[in-house]
Design a protein around this motif. Structure first.
Motif, short mmCIF file in Angstrom:
data_model
loop_
_atom_site.label_atom_id
_atom_site.label_comp_id
_atom_site.label_asym_id
_atom_site.label_seq_id
_atom_site.Cartn_x
_atom_site.Cartn_y
_atom_site.Cartn_z
N VAL A 99 0.62 -1.24 0.01
CA VAL A 99 -0.06 0.22 -0.03
C VAL A 99 1.05 1.40 -0.03
O VAL A 99 0.74 2.20 -0.54
N ARG A 100 1.74 1.29 0.73
CA ARG A 100 2.91 2.25 0.81
C ARG A 100 3.52 2.72 -0.48
O ARG A 100 3.60 3.82 -1.01
N THR A 101 3.92 1.60 -1.15
CA THR A 101 4.46 1.64 -2.60
C THR A 101 3.29 2.34 -3.63
O THR A 101 3.83 3.22 -4.42
N ALA A 102 2.17 1.92 -3.45
CA ALA A 102 1.14 2.52 -4.32
C ALA A 102 0.97 3.87 -4.13
O ALA A 102 0.87 4.72 -5.02
N ILE A 103 0.68 4.24 -2.93
CA ILE A 103 0.66 5.56 -2.50
C ILE A 103 1.59 6.54 -2.78
O ILE A 103 1.32 7.55 -3.52
N HIS A 104 2.87 6.11 -2.56
CA HIS A 104 4.06 7.16 -3.05
C HIS A 104 4.08 7.18 -4.57
O HIS A 104 4.51 8.06 -4.94
N HIS A 105 3.63 6.17 -5.27
CA HIS A 105 3.57 6.31 -6.76
C HIS A 105 2.64 7.25 -7.13
O HIS A 105 3.00 8.13 -8.10
N GLU B 103 -6.35 -1.28 4.54
CA GLU B 103 -7.18 -0.21 4.86
C GLU B 103 -6.43 0.73 5.90
O GLU B 103 -6.47 1.78 5.74
N ALA B 104 -5.81 0.04 7.02
CA ALA B 104 -5.09 0.54 7.69
C ALA B 104 -3.87 1.24 7.24
O ALA B 104 -3.28 2.48 7.77
N ALA B 105 -3.00 0.59 6.54
CA ALA B 105 -1.95 1.32 6.04
C ALA B 105 -2.20 2.33 5.01
O ALA B 105 -1.57 3.24 5.01
N PHE B 106 -3.43 2.40 4.39
CA PHE B 106 -3.59 3.57 3.77
C PHE B 106 -3.83 4.67 4.52
O PHE B 106 -3.27 5.67 4.21
N ARG B 107 -4.52 4.38 5.50
CA ARG B 107 -4.93 5.75 6.58
C ARG B 107 -3.50 6.03 7.17
O ARG B 107 -3.16 7.39 7.11
N ASP B 108 -2.68 5.16 7.44
CA ASP B 108 -1.36 5.59 8.19
C ASP B 108 -0.66 6.26 7.15
O ASP B 108 0.23 7.32 7.74
N THR B 109 -0.30 6.02 6.01
CA THR B 109 0.40 6.36 4.86
C THR B 109 0.21 7.77 4.57
O THR B 109 0.68 8.78 4.42
N ILE B 110 -1.38 8.01 4.49
CA ILE B 110 -1.85 9.36 4.17
C ILE B 110 -1.54 10.31 5.29
O ILE B 110 -1.23 11.47 5.08
N GLY B 111 -1.85 9.93 6.27
CA GLY B 111 -1.73 10.65 7.71
C GLY B 111 -0.18 11.05 7.75
O GLY B 111 0.21 12.08 8.12
N ALA B 112 0.73 10.12 7.31
CA ALA B 112 2.47 10.27 7.55
C ALA B 112 2.60 11.29 6.40
O ALA B 112 3.69 11.85 6.68
N LEU B 113 1.91 11.74 5.14
CA LEU B 113 2.26 12.60 4.58
C LEU B 113 1.78 14.13 5.04
O LEU B 113 2.59 15.03 4.37
N GLY B 114 1.47 14.19 6.35
CA GLY B 114 1.34 15.50 6.90
C GLY B 114 0.71 16.71 5.90
O GLY B 114 -0.50 16.35 5.55
N ASP B 115 1.22 17.85 5.99
CA ASP B 115 0.89 19.12 5.17
C ASP B 115 1.14 19.04 3.80
O ASP B 115 1.17 20.03 3.04
N SER B 116 1.26 17.88 3.16
CA SER B 116 1.71 17.72 1.66
C SER B 116 0.56 18.07 0.78
O SER B 116 0.60 18.34 -0.38
N GLY B 117 -0.51 18.27 1.50
CA GLY B 117 -1.91 18.76 0.44
C GLY B 117 -2.61 17.39 -0.08
O GLY B 117 -3.64 17.49 -0.63
N VAL B 118 -1.92 16.10 0.20
CA VAL B 118 -2.63 14.98 -0.36
C VAL B 118 -3.61 14.46 0.86
O VAL B 118 -3.40 14.60 2.04
#
Length: 361
Positions: free
Chosen positions: A180-186, A212-227
């Motif tokens: 999931v992390r790989t997909a989101i970063h792509h 699903e948890a990895a999706f939420r965590d990865t989005i959250g880790a992007l912080g104020d990136s605007g994503v």
């Protein structure tokens, strides 16, 4: 010579040759034949081995593996419980299982539960009556107590893709968190800033929960990136969720956001792709990006970016773990999480899903 020809004709037309027939033809006892068949050739002379080989070839002898196994308390049967054989993932894992079973000398019994929890339980009970030596489980909602009844009886269990709460046993599957992390970063690297994770109901399926948890965590880790991101739970048989997807896409595009849908598996991706094609036509990928975990054959045809699972290897490794348990290995429960492979195609190109001021169609 006449008698030999008659003997061959009798075996081919009337019955199969037995170990007694082979012993008689080779001029030795059944014990020597058994040793030869069991690989104990070191205790046999070269001349005797050659006579046995010639007798087996001449009589076209084929040992009854089931009978041989039962005499040693083994029948070489392993069960595999599959939740959904219509899912390409299951078919590809099964190919790895069958190849590994062949290599280790096992015969797999495949049980298709068709995503029915009651049928899963009944199949597991049925497998015990066949005295299987081990069971590989890729199931939807099988309970801890059902599988524990197998393990208490000395039948090793290996789980594929999904863990069962409360059950401590070997498990083989995808490293879902990293996939999931790989997909989101792509997607983020391609400029998408509104990500919608589409997943089937996930409360009872561990792999879906982890994704699903990895999706939420990865989005959250992007912080104020605007994503930003949101999860949409899709019932494959309910079109209301598809309407929710449309509404979210339209709302995001009105805010000039670049939208990407991230499907949790191939069945979800196919359902979403068919809906988008129905709504937007053949050029649906100009309106919204779509990527998925699972690299089905149709994904290449559609030009869809995926995270490919090592399905064949997952099946092989599951049998390897099971074989080690059957042979008596006593080690702590193992969790083997294998990496996925990002396969980039046109569906997530930088030109896909460019926002328009009119909010899309």
């Amino acid at each position: 010579m006449l008698n030999e020809n008659m003997a061959r004709d009798n075996f081919s037309n009337d019955r199969r040759a037995t170990i007694t027939d082979v012993a008689r033809e080779a001029g030795t006892g059944k014990t020597s034949i058994s040793r030869y068949l069991n690989g104990e050739t070191g205790v046999l002379s070269t001349e005797l081995r050659e006579r046995i080989e010639e007798a087996i070839a001449k009589l076209d002898y084929r040992p009854n593996q089931m009978a041989r196994g039962l005499k040693r308390g083994r029948n070489r049967l392993v069960g595999m419980l599959v939740a959904d054989l219509t899912n390409p993932y299951s078919v590809e894992v099964l190919q790895g299982v069958e190849a590994a079973c062949h290599a280790y000398g096992y015969m797999p019994l495949i049980c298709h539960a068709a995503n029915e929890v009651d049928l899963e339980r009944r199949y597991l009970q049925l497998l015990t009556t066949y005295r299987v030596e081990g069971v590989i489980v890729n199931a939807l909602g099988v309970k801890e107590e059902t599988l524990e009844s197998l393990t208490r009886g000395g039948v090793p269990v290996v789980l594929v893709d999904r863990s069962v709460e409360g059950l401590v046993t070997d498990m083989v599957g995808l490293d879902n968190t990293e996939a999931v992390r790989t997909a989101i970063h792509h997607l983020v690297s391609r400029g998408f800033d509104e990500l919608l994770f589409v997943v089937q109901p996930y409360a009872q399926v561990s792999s879906r929960r982890v994704r699903e948890a990895a999706f939420r965590d990865t989005i959250g880790a992007l912080g104020d990136s605007g994503v930003s991101g949101a999860t949409i739970v899709l019932d494959l048989d309910n079109d209301e969720t598809l309407a929710e997807i449309d509404a979210r896409i339209d709302a995001a595009q009105r805010r000039n956001r670049r939208v990407a849908l991230f499907a949790a598996n191939a069945p979800v991706a196919l359902r979403v792709a068919l809906h988008l094609k129905e709504r937007h036509g053949a050029d649906w990928q100009r309106h919204v990006a779509l990527m998925s975990i699972d690299d089905s054959e149709w994904a290449e045809l559609a030009g869809m970016t995926t995270v490919r699972q090592p399905t064949y290897t997952i099946g092989e490794r599951a049998v390897e773990f099971l074989h080690e348990r059957i042979e008596g290995a006593v080690v702590a429960a193992r969790e083997c999480l294998l990496p996925g492979e990002l396969v980039v195609r046109a569906s997530t190109s930088t030109s896909t899903s460019t926002p328009t001021n009119n909010g899309g169609t």
